[in-house]
Design a protein around this motif. Structure first.
Motif, PDB file in Angstrom:
ATOM      1  N   THR B  61       0.838  -1.099   0.050  1.00  0.00           N
ATOM      2  CA  THR B  61       0.218  -0.059   0.050  1.00  0.00           C
ATOM      3  C   THR B  61       0.900   1.170   0.165  1.00  0.00           C
ATOM      4  N   ASN B  63       0.359   5.190   0.870  1.00  0.00           N
ATOM      5  CA  ASN B  63      -0.491   6.347   1.085  1.00  0.00           C
ATOM      6  C   ASN B  63       0.030   7.727   0.960  1.00  0.00           C
ATOM      7  N   GLY B  65       1.619  11.350   1.298  1.00  0.00           N
ATOM      8  CA  GLY B  65       2.117  11.854   2.580  1.00  0.00           C
ATOM      9  C   GLY B  65       3.082  10.973   3.394  1.00  0.00           C
ATOM     10  N   VAL B  66       2.916   9.798   3.336  1.00  0.00           N
ATOM     11  CA  VAL B  66       3.553   8.870   4.152  1.00  0.00           C
ATOM     12  C   VAL B  66       4.526   8.154   3.160  1.00  0.00           C
ATOM     13  N   HIS B  67       4.002   7.577   1.934  1.00  0.00           N
ATOM     14  CA  HIS B  67       4.910   6.937   1.189  1.00  0.00           C
ATOM     15  C   HIS B  67       5.421   7.660  -0.255  1.00  0.00           C
ATOM     16  N   PRO B 140      -9.143   9.331   1.749  1.00  0.00           N
ATOM     17  CA  PRO B 140      -7.815   9.936   1.454  1.00  0.00           C
ATOM     18  C   PRO B 140      -7.270   9.027   0.532  1.00  0.00           C
ATOM     19  N   SER B 144      -3.750   0.477  -3.225  1.00  0.00           N
ATOM     20  CA  SER B 144      -3.122  -0.825  -2.415  1.00  0.00           C
ATOM     21  C   SER B 144      -3.130  -1.700  -3.741  1.00  0.00           C
TER      22      SER B 144
END
Lengths: 334, 334
Positions: B61, B63, B65-67, B140, B144
């Motif tokens: 997955t 996301n 702002g994270v990945h 958001p 995935s």
């Protein structure tokens, strides 16, 4: 699959568990099983599919606040996350086998993950479905499952096999989950605790803990001409069969099976509206030639599951309702 | 798979496209291919796996702002979403086959979806990988993929096969993506447009458009004793091989391959730190007996891909670095 891909691109608050520990909590609940050469823990799992079978593959995502009330308890979320996917396999007549889970969580919370796993694996174990991979990431609560099932060559229940003059059947009762959702929207239902009223509690369970009709899907191999699961409402989902099979569908709304609790809580008109257009029950809608009625009576009796003929397919197109005389197809088992 | 499961539990602002239309835009880009009995459009896809092969399954997955930086262009997100999954298949030595995509989008935006599909299918088509299902939901931005590959029985590259005294190899150069990320964090890189500086642009491409080493993974069947893809940094990912194979790993940090642009932009010390601990390059790290060096030289030449021996496995445990005399294993191809 990734073991730890949370990139700290942005500031993330301190958490009580690392992603690795979260995955370990889930991995500890997963089991080995038929066809699993290598389970969770490498870059990918390795599976040995059955010879003579097709692999059925489906993917469904649930997002908090969109697919379930945000306050839903984690065990109920776990159950439903898998249930909606097993329901798709059931609608193909496939036996559940394996799958993956992508879990996005705002906070790493061991108690939440354990409770989620309680619901998720209760259903997985009941059907011999095995988790063989996945990913845990930081983000708004979201759950994606890709589920694999197996079905013997040529025995899958597709949407495009209905013939003109087939009976249209549904399993169980329809509208219960939509009724519960309506109560929740009207502030008449707390999804986090059992309702004092038995009728309301029945509806609450139907919303939170739908039963994927896996055994029915398997039993319908060779009997049904087409099938879908009812996730978006009878009329919408039957429309997929009609479009896929190039037939029309006449539904007698008065024959759509309603539960006693739904009628008691919403009245006949409200119950019928939920049954025709409400989703989330995850019952099956399928077609079968009229000559299969006795076969279906036996299936119904064996599974202890109500099967109701609600109409017939026609040479037209689209789905229509409200005929006063829906013909001779009416059957009502169990 | 679900065709339209956005439940309006909560108020959702008006959108320019329905979920059905979004799915149709993606479906129009998917192609048929080997082994696809029934593609997108029913409750599940139906696949015919190859006889004599295992199915490799991975799920990752991403996301926002994270990945990846939130401002990343949709075509780059599309490419990377699939690349990280194909990289896992490469690390198993599996040939990419099929997979599913769960796409959660805050707004139904045709231009965004089309651009995403441009990047996603450019990579899919290059590897003959076919999208066979998925789900589009409101939420958001999150993506995935569950990807399936196929590998002949007994030929998979697992993490648990390394032997004491094996060489430790890596493909390509390491640290480039981490270098780009560092520049971005220091406000020295705009991920949305080409950089004027050629070195910076090289690093930007390495971050946004990683190359999954699919051909290398296939070529390593029968040569490598263990493999992982480097998504979390060389030391962390090599640690999975060490733990899985119950061996130690001695890495000579001075031998870890660094690109010219990374050294130019970050200097030697900065480049080395990125190469040892930065993820996101999606190169492969693998082990092989010293007797396979000539085989690997041929693989390197055939693929035009640098392969570098960076150390040896030992009878110890864990991963250590910084030995001044790493032994005779040093090789550097291409």
């Amino acid at each position: 699959m990734a073991q730890g891909r949370i990139r700290k691109l942005i500031r993330i608050p301190p958490v009580s568990l690392t992603e690795f520990a979260l995955i370990d909590r889930i991995r500890a609940r997963s089991r080995g099983g038929d066809g699993i050469v290598l389970g969770i823990g490498d870059d990918a799992a390795l599976l040995q599919p059955l010879a003579g079978h097709w692999l059925a593959v489906t993917a469904d995502t649930l997002n908090s606040g969109v697919h379930f009330p945000p306050e839903t308890l984690p065990a109920d979320i776990g159950w439903k996350t898998l249930a909606v996917n097993l329901s798709d396999l059931a609608a193909m007549g496939a036996a559940p086998a394996w799958g993956t889970l992508a879990l996005s969580l705002p906070h790493a919370d061991a108690a939440w993950v354990d409770a989620f796993a309680d619901g998720f694996f209760a259903l997985a174990d009941a059907h011999g479905w095995r988790l063989i991979g996945g990913d845990t990431t930081r983000g708004p609560l979201s759950l994606s499952v890709t589920a694999f099932g197996q079905v013997p060559h040529g025995r899958a229940l597709r949407r495009d096999g209905a013939q003109v003059g087939d009976d249209i059947w549904v399993s169980g009762t329809l509208g219960d989950a939509a009724g519960a959702l309506k109560l929740w929207q009207d502030n008449g239902l707390d999804v986090t605790r059992p309702a004092a009223d038995a009728d309301v509690e029945f509806l609450r369970q139907r919303l939170l803990r739908p039963t994927p009709r896996v055994e029915l899907g398997l039993a319908l191999q060779g009997i049904a001409s087409a099938a879908v699961d009812i996730s978006d409402g009878l009329l919408a989902d039957l429309g997929h069969i009609a479009a896929g099979s190039a037939v029309g569908a006449d539904v007698d709304a008065t024959r759509v099976p309603l539960s006693g609790p739904l009628r008691a809580v919403l009245g006949m008109a409200g119950a019928q509206a939920c049954a025709l257009s409400g989703g989330d029950d995850y019952e099956l809608c399928f077609t079968a030639a009229p000559g299969r009625r006795e076969d279906l009576q036996r299936v119904s009796a064996r599974l202890g599951l109500r099967l109701t003929c609600v109409g017939q397919t026609t040479a037209g197109s689209g789905v229509s309702t409200g005929r006063d005389d829906p013909g001779a197809g009416y059957q009502h088992f169990a």
